[in-house]
Motif scaffolding. Structure first.
Motif, PDB file in Angstrom:
ATOM      1  N   VAL A  15       0.824  -1.221   0.000  1.00 30.27           N
ATOM      2  CA  VAL A  15       0.000   0.000   0.000  1.00 30.27           C
ATOM      3  C   VAL A  15       0.853   1.265   0.000  1.00 30.27           C
ATOM      4  O   VAL A  15       2.016   1.232   0.384  1.00 30.27           O
ATOM      5  N   ARG A  16       0.240   2.355  -0.426  1.00 31.26           N
ATOM      6  CA  ARG A  16       0.860   3.686  -0.467  1.00 31.26           C
ATOM      7  C   ARG A  16      -0.043   4.657   0.295  1.00 31.26           C
ATOM      8  O   ARG A  16      -1.244   4.423   0.367  1.00 31.26           O
ATOM      9  N   PRO A  17       0.512   5.771   0.776  1.00 32.12           N
ATOM     10  CA  PRO A  17      -0.361   6.780   1.400  1.00 32.12           C
ATOM     11  C   PRO A  17      -1.437   7.243   0.418  1.00 32.12           C
ATOM     12  O   PRO A  17      -1.172   7.375  -0.778  1.00 32.12           O
ATOM     13  N   LEU A  18      -2.634   7.450   0.922  1.00 32.85           N
ATOM     14  CA  LEU A  18      -3.746   7.893   0.077  1.00 32.85           C
ATOM     15  C   LEU A  18      -3.508   9.324  -0.384  1.00 32.85           C
ATOM     16  O   LEU A  18      -2.782  10.086   0.254  1.00 32.85           O
ATOM     17  N   ASP A  19      -4.153   9.674  -1.514  1.00 31.30           N
ATOM     18  CA  ASP A  19      -3.993  11.021  -2.057  1.00 31.30           C
ATOM     19  C   ASP A  19      -4.497  12.064  -1.064  1.00 31.30           C
ATOM     20  O   ASP A  19      -5.423  11.809  -0.298  1.00 31.30           O
ATOM     21  N   PRO A  20      -3.901  13.276  -1.132  1.00 33.42           N
ATOM     22  CA  PRO A  20      -4.356  14.354  -0.246  1.00 33.42           C
ATOM     23  C   PRO A  20      -5.787  14.799  -0.569  1.00 33.42           C
ATOM     24  O   PRO A  20      -6.204  14.764  -1.728  1.00 33.42           O
ATOM     25  N   ILE A  21      -6.481  15.197   0.481  1.00 31.39           N
ATOM     26  CA  ILE A  21      -7.789  15.826   0.310  1.00 31.39           C
ATOM     27  C   ILE A  21      -7.876  17.025   1.248  1.00 31.39           C
ATOM     28  O   ILE A  21      -7.105  17.120   2.204  1.00 31.39           O
ATOM     29  N   GLU A  22      -8.830  17.910   0.937  1.00 28.29           N
ATOM     30  CA  GLU A  22      -9.019  19.065   1.807  1.00 28.29           C
ATOM     31  C   GLU A  22     -10.174  18.782   2.751  1.00 28.29           C
ATOM     32  O   GLU A  22     -11.242  18.360   2.309  1.00 28.29           O
ATOM     33  N   LEU A  23      -9.944  18.987   4.043  1.00 33.57           N
ATOM     34  CA  LEU A  23     -10.991  18.729   5.035  1.00 33.57           C
ATOM     35  C   LEU A  23     -11.197  19.958   5.908  1.00 33.57           C
ATOM     36  O   LEU A  23     -10.279  20.766   6.085  1.00 33.57           O
ATOM     37  N   LEU A 159      -4.502  21.980  15.272  1.00 34.09           N
ATOM     38  CA  LEU A 159      -5.747  22.490  14.677  1.00 34.09           C
ATOM     39  C   LEU A 159      -6.027  23.898  15.186  1.00 34.09           C
ATOM     40  O   LEU A 159      -6.491  24.764  14.431  1.00 34.09           O
ATOM     41  N   GLY A 160      -5.728  24.145  16.445  1.00 28.69           N
ATOM     42  CA  GLY A 160      -5.898  25.487  17.004  1.00 28.69           C
ATOM     43  C   GLY A 160      -5.006  26.492  16.303  1.00 28.69           C
ATOM     44  O   GLY A 160      -5.435  27.606  15.971  1.00 28.69           O
ATOM     45  N   LEU A 161      -3.767  26.098  16.039  1.00 24.53           N
ATOM     46  CA  LEU A 161      -2.841  26.992  15.335  1.00 24.53           C
ATOM     47  C   LEU A 161      -3.347  27.291  13.923  1.00 24.53           C
ATOM     48  O   LEU A 161      -3.300  28.439  13.460  1.00 24.53           O
ATOM     49  N   LEU A 162      -3.854  26.274  13.244  1.00 24.77           N
ATOM     50  CA  LEU A 162      -4.391  26.484  11.893  1.00 24.77           C
ATOM     51  C   LEU A 162      -5.526  27.500  11.925  1.00 24.77           C
ATOM     52  O   LEU A 162      -5.592  28.401  11.086  1.00 24.77           O
ATOM     53  N   ALA A 163      -6.409  27.355  12.897  1.00 26.48           N
ATOM     54  CA  ALA A 163      -7.510  28.314  13.024  1.00 26.48           C
ATOM     55  C   ALA A 163      -6.957  29.713  13.290  1.00 26.48           C
ATOM     56  O   ALA A 163      -7.410  30.693  12.693  1.00 26.48           O
ATOM     57  N   ALA A 164      -5.951  29.796  14.148  1.00 21.86           N
ATOM     58  CA  ALA A 164      -5.396  31.106  14.526  1.00 21.86           C
ATOM     59  C   ALA A 164      -4.792  31.829  13.323  1.00 21.86           C
ATOM     60  O   ALA A 164      -4.823  33.055  13.248  1.00 21.86           O
ATOM     61  N   VAL A 165      -4.223  31.077  12.368  1.00 19.91           N
ATOM     62  CA  VAL A 165      -3.640  31.737  11.190  1.00 19.91           C
ATOM     63  C   VAL A 165      -4.663  31.871  10.062  1.00 19.91           C
ATOM     64  O   VAL A 165      -4.303  32.139   8.920  1.00 19.91           O
ATOM     65  N   GLY A 166      -5.940  31.682  10.392  1.00 26.85           N
ATOM     66  CA  GLY A 166      -6.996  32.042   9.446  1.00 26.85           C
ATOM     67  C   GLY A 166      -7.586  30.900   8.652  1.00 26.85           C
ATOM     68  O   GLY A 166      -8.417  31.113   7.769  1.00 26.85           O
ATOM     69  N   ASP A 168      -9.851  27.503   7.847  1.00 21.89           N
ATOM     70  CA  ASP A 168     -10.926  26.640   8.321  1.00 21.89           C
ATOM     71  C   ASP A 168     -10.886  25.298   7.608  1.00 21.89           C
ATOM     72  O   ASP A 168     -11.660  24.397   7.916  1.00 21.89           O
ATOM     73  N   ARG A 169      -9.942  25.161   6.688  1.00 20.09           N
ATOM     74  CA  ARG A 169      -9.762  23.880   5.987  1.00 20.09           C
ATOM     75  C   ARG A 169      -8.267  23.592   5.876  1.00 20.09           C
ATOM     76  O   ARG A 169      -7.445  24.508   5.970  1.00 20.09           O
ATOM     77  N   VAL A 170      -7.941  22.344   5.605  1.00 19.64           N
ATOM     78  CA  VAL A 170      -6.532  21.970   5.566  1.00 19.64           C
ATOM     79  C   VAL A 170      -6.374  20.740   4.672  1.00 19.64           C
ATOM     80  O   VAL A 170      -7.304  19.933   4.559  1.00 19.64           O
ATOM     81  N   VAL A 171      -5.219  20.640   4.016  1.00 12.41           N
ATOM     82  CA  VAL A 171      -4.978  19.507   3.113  1.00 12.41           C
ATOM     83  C   VAL A 171      -4.223  18.405   3.867  1.00 12.41           C
ATOM     84  O   VAL A 171      -3.137  18.641   4.390  1.00 12.41           O
ATOM     85  N   VAL A 172      -4.842  17.246   3.927  1.00  9.82           N
ATOM     86  CA  VAL A 172      -4.268  16.111   4.669  1.00  9.82           C
ATOM     87  C   VAL A 172      -4.292  14.860   3.785  1.00  9.82           C
ATOM     88  O   VAL A 172      -5.002  14.824   2.776  1.00  9.82           O
ATOM     89  N   HIS A 173      -3.512  13.860   4.174  1.00  5.84           N
ATOM     90  CA  HIS A 173      -3.683  12.554   3.547  1.00  5.84           C
ATOM     91  C   HIS A 173      -5.066  12.049   3.938  1.00  5.84           C
ATOM     92  O   HIS A 173      -5.430  12.109   5.121  1.00  5.84           O
ATOM     93  N   ALA A 174      -5.816  11.568   2.959  1.00 11.05           N
ATOM     94  CA  ALA A 174      -7.176  11.108   3.258  1.00 11.05           C
ATOM     95  C   ALA A 174      -7.113  10.038   4.341  1.00 11.05           C
ATOM     96  O   ALA A 174      -6.308   9.116   4.259  1.00 11.05           O
ATOM     97  N   PRO A 175      -7.936  10.160   5.371  1.00 12.28           N
ATOM     98  CA  PRO A 175      -7.994   9.070   6.348  1.00 12.28           C
ATOM     99  C   PRO A 175      -8.631   7.851   5.675  1.00 12.28           C
ATOM    100  O   PRO A 175      -9.660   7.981   5.015  1.00 12.28           O
ATOM    101  N   PRO A 176      -7.998   6.698   5.805  1.00 10.39           N
ATOM    102  CA  PRO A 176      -8.490   5.506   5.105  1.00 10.39           C
ATOM    103  C   PRO A 176      -9.920   5.143   5.509  1.00 10.39           C
ATOM    104  O   PRO A 176     -10.247   5.157   6.692  1.00 10.39           O
ATOM    105  N   ARG A 177     -10.742   4.848   4.511  1.00 14.30           N
ATOM    106  CA  ARG A 177     -12.099   4.352   4.770  1.00 14.30           C
ATOM    107  C   ARG A 177     -12.011   2.838   4.867  1.00 14.30           C
ATOM    108  O   ARG A 177     -11.656   2.164   3.909  1.00 14.30           O
ATOM    109  N   VAL A 178     -12.289   2.340   6.043  1.00 21.94           N
ATOM    110  CA  VAL A 178     -12.109   0.919   6.311  1.00 21.94           C
ATOM    111  C   VAL A 178     -13.467   0.259   6.523  1.00 21.94           C
ATOM    112  O   VAL A 178     -14.231   0.673   7.396  1.00 21.94           O
ATOM    113  N   VAL A 179     -13.762  -0.728   5.701  1.00 21.91           N
ATOM    114  CA  VAL A 179     -15.031  -1.465   5.823  1.00 21.91           C
ATOM    115  C   VAL A 179     -14.786  -2.743   6.607  1.00 21.91           C
ATOM    116  O   VAL A 179     -13.817  -3.463   6.354  1.00 21.91           O
ATOM    117  N   ILE A 180     -15.646  -2.988   7.579  1.00 16.11           N
ATOM    118  CA  ILE A 180     -15.466  -4.143   8.463  1.00 16.11           C
ATOM    119  C   ILE A 180     -16.653  -5.088   8.354  1.00 16.11           C
ATOM    120  O   ILE A 180     -17.800  -4.701   8.606  1.00 16.11           O
TER     121      ILE A 180
END
Ligand code: AMP
Ligand code: MG
Length: 408
Positions: A15-23, A159-166, A168-180
């Motif tokens: 596996v590889r890290p998932l593509d970035p998404i904005e959340l 997350l607090g620091l991100l809010a402080a610098v203005g 409300d969204r941020v680009v992260v590696h998508a958290p894996p969607r895991v089906v059980i």
């Protein structure tokens, strides 16, 4: 039989890290940052007071003391949020609250505790140095500073620091969607009192919670009966929304071991024995048009849990873009003696403690059967007994993988 190390290595390699998404910020908790974040502004944005008190010109209060206070006229009252542009002259004071902009010309703040709290005039009982109790613009973050770098794990402070610098969204590696998927005709949903021959699907909840803990977004599909069509149908309908599928049960050598039967037919999933105790029968591969990775874990709850810890958790962490994939380990002195199977890595459930003189010790949480959930729930660690070791004696040093969340 394949070793734990080799099986783990090939699972992680697949596996590889998932593509970035904005959340949105609160959806990004526990995600891994996939951008460098540059601040578009200074923090603080303006010179402001660090205390409730009185803004002054320092020379005016140079002689102030408990015995001989200095009395000044109060020319303004400045709460936090004040937008009033004010110029303070020598011989004047302004009442100011924490966070309010410091008036031009003011050099420091005398804390309210060193005053009589006056509103028209104020008696100040302490001198202050230039800049005392003042938070300067940009003293925390400068405009243009990189405040967080890609790869950072986002928790409350980040997350607090991100809010402080203005942001409300941020680009992260998508958290894996895991089906059980829990397979077994004996299984009933949590909340149901099991009848004779029935068992509550505890694996579904346990694995979903473990997936959250590893940084994934789980979907617990629930119980699937030991029937090939039912399993195939459930799997197919879930694939499009999954970055990873985890099944439990149905991979032993018995009849009605549906998972193995159905997936063996596809030819893309490996089934075999991994040299470990508990958790020998394992399966890993890919399914469906997008070659979605799938783990087929054994059904016994402790086996499922340990298998998740050893193989699934590192894979989820890799998908989620984490740098560190593995649990922290500690050495501890065993308080019990026990046997371990030759040629297999044993993962015993243990309770880690510290003695009064500060030594780390570990005791087994009772019976070690692979169905013993009670003991698992008391375990803060997995004691790793190497393949070649067949006996642990009380007093031996052992390596422990630390699970305990309170001690993490
Ligand atoms: P299996 O791997 O399907 O042969 O199951 C081994 C044992 O684990 C059996 O005693 C099952 O009843 C039990 N088991 C299987 N799946 C679950 C589950 N989802 N929750 C709790 N126990 C389970
Ligand atoms: Mg079964």
């Amino acid at each position: 039989m394949i070793s734990v190390e080799d099986h783990l290595a090939r699972c992680v390699r697949a596996v590889r890290p998932l593509d970035p998404i904005e959340l949105e910020l609160l959806d990004a908790q526990d995600c891994v940052l996939a951008e460098d974040v540059v601040s578009p502004l200074d923090l603080p944005g303006f010179d402001n007071s660090a205390m409730d008190g009185y803004a002054v010109v320092t020379a005016d209060v140079a002689s102030a003391s408990e015995e001989q206070p200095v009395r000044l006229p109060v020319v303004a009252d400045l709460p936090a949020g004040s937008t009033r542009e004010l110029r303070l002259s020598a011989g004047e004071a302004a009442r100011i609250m924490t966070g309010a902009p410091l008036p031009q010309g003011a050099e420091a703040v005398v804390p309210v505790e060193a005053s009589d709290g006056g509103l028209e005039t104020v008696a100040l009982r302490a001198s202050v140095a230039d800049g005392q109790h003042v938070r300067r613009a940009g003293s925390d973050v400068h405009q243009g500073d990189t405040v967080l770098t890609a790869g950072t794990l986002l928790g409350p402070a980040q997350l607090g620091l991100l809010a402080a610098v203005g942001r409300d969204r941020v680009v992260v590696h998508a958290p894996p969607r895991v089906v059980i998927l829990s397979t077994g005709s004996e299984l009933v949903d949590p909340g149901t009192l099991p009848g004779y021959g029935q068992v509550v699907d505890s694996n579904g909840v346990m694995l979903a919670a473990a997936a959250v803990d590893a940084g994934a977004r789980p979907r617990r599909v629930g119980v699937v009966r030991d029937e090939p069509e039912a399993f195939l149908k459930a799997l197919e309908s879930e694939l499009s929304g999954a970055d990873l599928v985890i099944t439990s049960g149905g991979v032993s050598a018995g009849a009605y071991d549906t998972v193995k039967e159905v997936l063996s037919g596809l030819g893309t999933v490996w089934f075999g024995k991994v040299a470990m105790q508990p958790g020998m029968p394992q399966g890993f591969g890919t399914v469906g048009p997008d070659q979605t990775p799938i783990f087929t874990l054994p059904g016994n709850p402790v086996s499922a849990f340990v298998s998740f810890e050893m193989f699934v958790r590192p894979v989820i962490r890799r998908l989620a873009g984490h740098q560190g994939l593995f649990r922290r380990s500690e050495t501890a002195v065993a308080l019990d003696s026990w046997s371990a199977p030759p040629g297999k890595l044993q993962l015993a459930r243990g309770e880690l403690c510290r003695t009064e003189d500060g030594r780390r010790v570990v005791r087994l949480t009772g019976q070690q059967g692979s169905h013993v959930l009670g003991g698992l729930a008391r375990a803060g660690a997995l004691v790793v007994v190497p393949e070649q070791v067949t006996r642990v004696e009380a007093g031996d040093e052992v390596r422990c993988l630390v699970l305990d969340r309170r001690r993490r």
